[in-house]
Design a protein around this motif. Structure first.
Motif, PDB file in Angstrom:
ATOM      1  N   PHE A   1      -7.358  -4.986  -8.664  1.00 15.32           N
ATOM      2  CA  PHE A   1      -6.910  -6.012  -7.714  1.00 15.32           C
ATOM      3  C   PHE A   1      -6.584  -7.342  -8.398  1.00 15.32           C
ATOM      4  CE2 PHE A   1      -9.216  -3.097  -4.940  1.00 15.32           C
ATOM      5  CZ  PHE A   1      -8.328  -2.969  -3.884  1.00 15.32           C
TER       6      PHE A   1
ATOM      7  N   LEU B   1      -1.308  -5.505  -5.363  1.00 15.96           N
ATOM      8  CA  LEU B   1      -2.700  -5.390  -4.930  1.00 15.96           C
ATOM      9  C   LEU B   1      -3.419  -6.731  -4.969  1.00 15.96           C
ATOM     10  CD1 LEU B   1      -3.820  -1.991  -6.509  1.00 15.96           C
ATOM     11  CD2 LEU B   1      -3.284  -2.492  -4.123  1.00 15.96           C
ATOM     12  N   ASN B   2      -3.000  -7.603  -5.874  1.00 21.72           N
ATOM     13  CA  ASN B   2      -3.581  -8.944  -5.909  1.00 21.72           C
ATOM     14  C   ASN B   2      -3.209  -9.731  -4.660  1.00 21.72           C
ATOM     15  OD1 ASN B   2      -3.029 -12.078  -7.029  1.00 21.72           O
ATOM     16  ND2 ASN B   2      -4.983 -11.160  -7.589  1.00 21.72           N
TER      17      ASN B   2
ATOM     18  N   THR C   1       0.836  -1.208   0.000  1.00 26.16           N
ATOM     19  CA  THR C   1       0.000   0.000   0.000  1.00 26.16           C
ATOM     20  C   THR C   1       0.867   1.253   0.000  1.00 26.16           C
ATOM     21  OG1 THR C   1      -1.695  -1.192   1.257  1.00 26.16           O
ATOM     22  CG2 THR C   1      -1.900   1.190   1.146  1.00 26.16           C
TER      23      THR C   1
ATOM     24  N   LYS D   1      -5.361  -8.370  -1.881  1.00 27.78           N
ATOM     25  CA  LYS D   1      -6.734  -8.880  -1.977  1.00 27.78           C
ATOM     26  C   LYS D   1      -6.842 -10.294  -1.419  1.00 27.78           C
ATOM     27  CE  LYS D   1     -10.325 -10.133  -5.285  1.00 27.78           C
ATOM     28  NZ  LYS D   1     -10.649 -10.316  -6.719  1.00 27.78           N
TER      29      LYS D   1
END
Length: 375
Positions: free
Chosen positions: A326, A343-344, A283, A347
């Protein structure tokens, strides 16, 4: 991995077998009708043959001197002799014929001593045998097709499976070999930084090494996530976030980005350490990478009654496709580099730990990633 591969091959085999049955549904329908018609013709032929037996017996009795007529009986048929006026002269009773589903024929008799003009024959019929035959045939063909497809797909997948195993082994070995030299490079760069005056070249080298470590940790996590059990523990969220912010400050400085930090003290969370680090690092890394120069990134960590909120806000171009962002290898800006896996990973971790993700991104207000951790 082996179990998942078997399940995949099994599902694909069932899917294609189902498609095969859809394609043969119409031919099967016509074949069933043909079999039913053949069955009816066979039963009708049996009725005619039995009628001929009875006719021969009546004929022989009419030409004989015997006073007793022995009626040919059968448990399969119900026979009735009628006069010219359709009055019953003789009738056999067969309980098996008392069914709604039966076939009947009526035969006109020649002159005879019984004074009977008509012979009526009935026979119980059942299509169960035909349907059972079609069912067995369909199951047999279906089983043959399923087994054939299963082994064809298995044989097709096997080379890719072996290649994947070799690739996994290569990545494992490569990651193991990379970690040590990366650590040595980072350590020596930090020693040089302490000994010499600050230089842009040295600062860039340190930042590049830190970025390499971030990529390394993401790839390492992807390789290990299906093999390693990530056990949960009591984590000092406050302390970990502060430590990571210290690491990321140098990455933000080349773009003159400042951190606005609002972190509450003594916030603890039950989660795996690797999981929380991947959420924080990816992030913050994305926030720095996509932020405009000379802007502020706001980091909040606050505690509510039954949940904890961790959010990161930055000023950047808005994320247009919030759903696909994502997905693995999906990136909004390909110029910025990266693999599109961060981001995957976030998730998947959030799904595993029941963490809610909220993404808000507009041109006016910037981009905010918010994570809600429930106690």
């Amino acid at each position: 991995m082996i179990e998942k591969s078997k399940n995949f091959i099994l599902k694909i085999s069932i899917f294609y077998t189902g498609i095969f049955f859809i394609f043969i549904a119409i031919p099967t329908y016509f074949y069933t009708n043909l079999e039913l018609e053949n069955y009816k013709n066979t039963q009708n032929r049996l009725l005619i043959e039995h009628a001929q037996i009875i006719q021969r017996a009546i004929y022989d009795f009419s030409n004989s001197k015997s006073d007793t007529f022995i009626f040919p009986k059968s448990f399969k048929f119900e026979a009735t002799l009628l006069t010219k006026d359709k009055k019953v002269i003789y009738q056999t009773r067969n309980l098996n014929v008392n069914s709604n589903l039966k076939m009947s024929i009526e035969v006109e008799l020649s002159n005879n001593r019984l004074n009977s003009k008509y012979l009526q024959l009935s026979k119980k019929i059942s299509f169960d045998e035909v349907y059972f035959k079609i069912l067995i045939l369909s199951l047999g063909i279906g089983l043959f097709i399923f087994i054939s497809i299963y082994f064809v797909i298995k044989a097709s997948v096997e080379p890719y499976k072996k290649a994947n195993e070799y690739l996994d082994a290569f990545f494992n070995d490569a990651m193991h070999e990379l970690k040590t030299p990366l650590g040595i490079i980072q350590l020596n760069l930090e020693i040089l930084e302490n000994k010499q005056k600050k230089a842009k070249e040295l600062e860039r080298s340190i930042n590049a090494t830190k970025n390499l470590f971030l990529v390394y940790e993401d790839i390492e996590y992807l390789i290990k996530q299906k093999r390693v059990q990530y056990n949960k523990e009591d984590i000092d969220f406050t302390n970990i976030l502060k430590q990571r912010l210290d690491q990321f400050e140098s990455l933000a400085s080349p773009k003159s980005i400042k951190f606005n930090v609002n972190i509450e003290e003594n916030i603890n969370l039950i989660i795996n350490r690797t999981h929380i680090l991947r959420i924080i690092d990816n992030t913050l890394s994305n926030a720095i990478k996509y932020s405009f120069k000379e802007t502020i990134i706001t980091i909040n960590l606050i505690k509510k009654e039954n949940h904890i909120i961790f959010s990161v806000h930055n000023y950047s171009n808005p994320i247009k496709n919030k759903k696909n962002i994502f997905m693995r290898y999906e990136k909004e800006n390909h110029i910025k580099g990266g693999f599109g896996i961060g981001l995957n990973i976030i998730k998947n971790i959030c799904q595993e730990n029941n963490i809610n993700i909220f993404l808000d991104s507009t041109e006016k207000d910037g981009t905010t990633f918010k994570y809600i951790f429930f106690k």
